[in-house]
Design a protein around this motif. Structure first.
Motif, PDB file in Angstrom:
ATOM      1  N   ASN A  22       0.838  -1.203   0.000  1.00 36.93           N
ATOM      2  CA  ASN A  22       0.000   0.000   0.000  1.00 36.93           C
ATOM      3  C   ASN A  22       0.873   1.254   0.000  1.00 36.93           C
ATOM      4  O   ASN A  22       0.681   2.177  -0.800  1.00 36.93           O
ATOM      5  N   HIS A  25       2.760   1.398  -3.343  1.00 36.77           N
ATOM      6  CA  HIS A  25       1.828   1.758  -4.419  1.00 36.77           C
ATOM      7  C   HIS A  25       1.407   3.212  -4.308  1.00 36.77           C
ATOM      8  O   HIS A  25       1.317   3.929  -5.307  1.00 36.77           O
ATOM      9  N   ASP A  26       1.159   3.673  -3.068  1.00 34.73           N
ATOM     10  CA  ASP A  26       0.599   5.007  -2.851  1.00 34.73           C
ATOM     11  C   ASP A  26       1.632   6.072  -2.519  1.00 34.73           C
ATOM     12  O   ASP A  26       1.271   7.198  -2.196  1.00 34.73           O
ATOM     13  N   ASP A  94      -3.443  -4.519  -6.403  1.00 32.88           N
ATOM     14  CA  ASP A  94      -2.444  -3.477  -6.176  1.00 32.88           C
ATOM     15  C   ASP A  94      -1.228  -3.671  -7.069  1.00 32.88           C
ATOM     16  O   ASP A  94      -0.720  -2.716  -7.665  1.00 32.88           O
ATOM     17  N   TRP A  98      -0.116  -1.235 -10.092  1.00 31.62           N
ATOM     18  CA  TRP A  98       1.223  -0.627  -9.975  1.00 31.62           C
ATOM     19  C   TRP A  98       2.013  -0.886 -11.255  1.00 31.62           C
ATOM     20  O   TRP A  98       2.628   0.033 -11.807  1.00 31.62           O
ATOM     21  N   SER A 106      -5.630   1.477  -2.957  1.00 33.30           N
ATOM     22  CA  SER A 106      -5.328   0.281  -2.172  1.00 33.30           C
ATOM     23  C   SER A 106      -6.427   0.036  -1.154  1.00 33.30           C
ATOM     24  O   SER A 106      -6.746  -1.114  -0.832  1.00 33.30           O
ATOM     25  N   ASP A 192      -4.583   5.316   5.632  1.00 34.50           N
ATOM     26  CA  ASP A 192      -4.294   4.035   4.992  1.00 34.50           C
ATOM     27  C   ASP A 192      -3.747   2.982   5.953  1.00 34.50           C
ATOM     28  O   ASP A 192      -4.081   1.805   5.820  1.00 34.50           O
ATOM     29  N   THR A 313     -11.887  -1.283  -9.344  1.00 30.58           N
ATOM     30  CA  THR A 313     -11.080  -1.779  -8.232  1.00 30.58           C
ATOM     31  C   THR A 313     -11.850  -2.715  -7.303  1.00 30.58           C
ATOM     32  O   THR A 313     -11.414  -3.845  -7.039  1.00 30.58           O
TER      33      THR A 313
END
Length: 333
Positions: A22, A25-26, A94, A98, A106, A192, A313
């Motif tokens: 997460n 990815h973020d 994810d 990505w 995510s 998150d 998603t």
């Protein structure tokens, strides 16, 4: 099944791996604007963001974790197999997005995965409609509010600095972006990290390791913030370019306004226990800032691809998790 101490330990490890992914990815959410405006180099930007991802553990509560743990699926349905299958679906989506360079959520991947596995186990009655609708409605609400707040903040700043030269404005907001990036990373970490906390929290309750009315253990809070911070530190560079350059070209003043608008949204929703997508929020804010120049400054074709990925998603992660659950229950007991 999967309720032995070793299995529980392994599922917690996988949840922390998801938390790391997460952050990985973020990371673009936190650093794309500050990198694209060249206020910080990528290396220093991820260190800055990761530090504030972790610091967020101290002071913003765990209401989002409680919403994820008890507000999406009826707690009586949850067992370790449901959580394991949910994590498989979320991690798959994810990594796929990505690799494709798409800034998807995510958070929604995790929620979709959790829901898909639960529905496969117990049917649609497994879903808590009120909690699920509140979360999914913010697929639309979060980017729209981010866009409006980014637009209004940029207009306000332009009015305040209308008599200043462009060079003076750039110098001022190059420093300002250090604070706005930190502020946004606090919001990112707060929102998150708590989603993985919620999953570990309900896992511990479902297997009898924690009382149903107990608070989230401090070791869960710290390990989740550490995992997302480490993920941010390693950075998902494929997405940084999409977020920082392909949606709209930003100057330091624009980066400051986008990050500040996003941070206000994330911290505000966290206080009320609403799990929103950091990706949706900052993307909307970047669009809002870009739209103050002219509507054509926003690359709506790129935005359209991102929106389609957002809409897919939850169902995509849910489908993978449902299949994973079906496979897991077929394994020898």
């Amino acid at each position: 099944m999967f309720s032995t101490p070793h299995a529980i330990f392994a599922i917690i490890g996988l949840a922390l791996c998801f938390d790391f992914i997460n952050g990985f990815h973020d990371s673009a959410n936190s650093i794309a604007t500050v990198v694209s405006t060249r206020v910080l180099t990528p290396r220093y930007a991820v260190i800055w963001a990761a530090f504030f991802n972790f610091v967020a553990a101290f002071g913003f509560g765990v209401k989002v974790a409680t919403t994820i743990g008890k507000g999406v699926i009826h707690p009586g349905i949850v067992d370790p197999t449901v959580i394991l299958a949910g994590l498989v679906g979320a991690i798959f989506w994810d990594l796929l997005t990505w690799y494709s360079g798409l800034p998807t959520s995510s958070s929604h991947a995790l929620i979709g995965g959790f829901a898909g596995a639960a529905v496969m186990k117990a049917g649609w009655d497994a879903i808590n409609p009120q909690g699920f609708i509140k979360i999914t409605s913010f697929i639309v609400i979060a980017p729209v509010l981010g866009l409006v707040m980014g637009y209004l903040l940029m207009v306000l700043v332009m009015q305040i600095f209308q008599k200043s030269t462009p060079d003076k404005v750039d110098r001022f907001f190059r420093k300002g972006q250090l604070f706005s990036a930190a502020f946004y990373s606090l919001g990112h970490g707060t929102n998150d990290a708590q989603k993985t906390m919620g999953l570990i929290y309900i896992l511990l309750i479902s297997c009898g390791r924690l009382d149903a009315h107990a608070s989230v253990p401090i070791w869960v809070i710290l390990s989740c913030h550490a995992a997302i911070g480490l993920g941010t530190l390693f950075g998902g560079w494929r997405i940084v370019k999409t977020m920082g350059q392909k949606i709209a070209k930003l100057r330091p003043v624009g980066g400051f306004c986008a990050e500040t608008a996003g941070a206000l949204m994330l911290l505000g929703t966290a206080i009320f226990g609403i799990p929103v997508s950091t990706t949706h929020t900052i993307t909307g804010a970047i669009m809002g800032v870009g739209a103050t120049q002219r509507l054509s400054a926003v690359r709506w074709g790129v935005a359209e691809k991102i929106i389609w990925a957002w809409l897919l998603t939850i169902p995509a992660a849910a489908a993978v998790s449902a299949l994973s659950y079906k496979f897991l229950i077929l394994l020898p007991q």
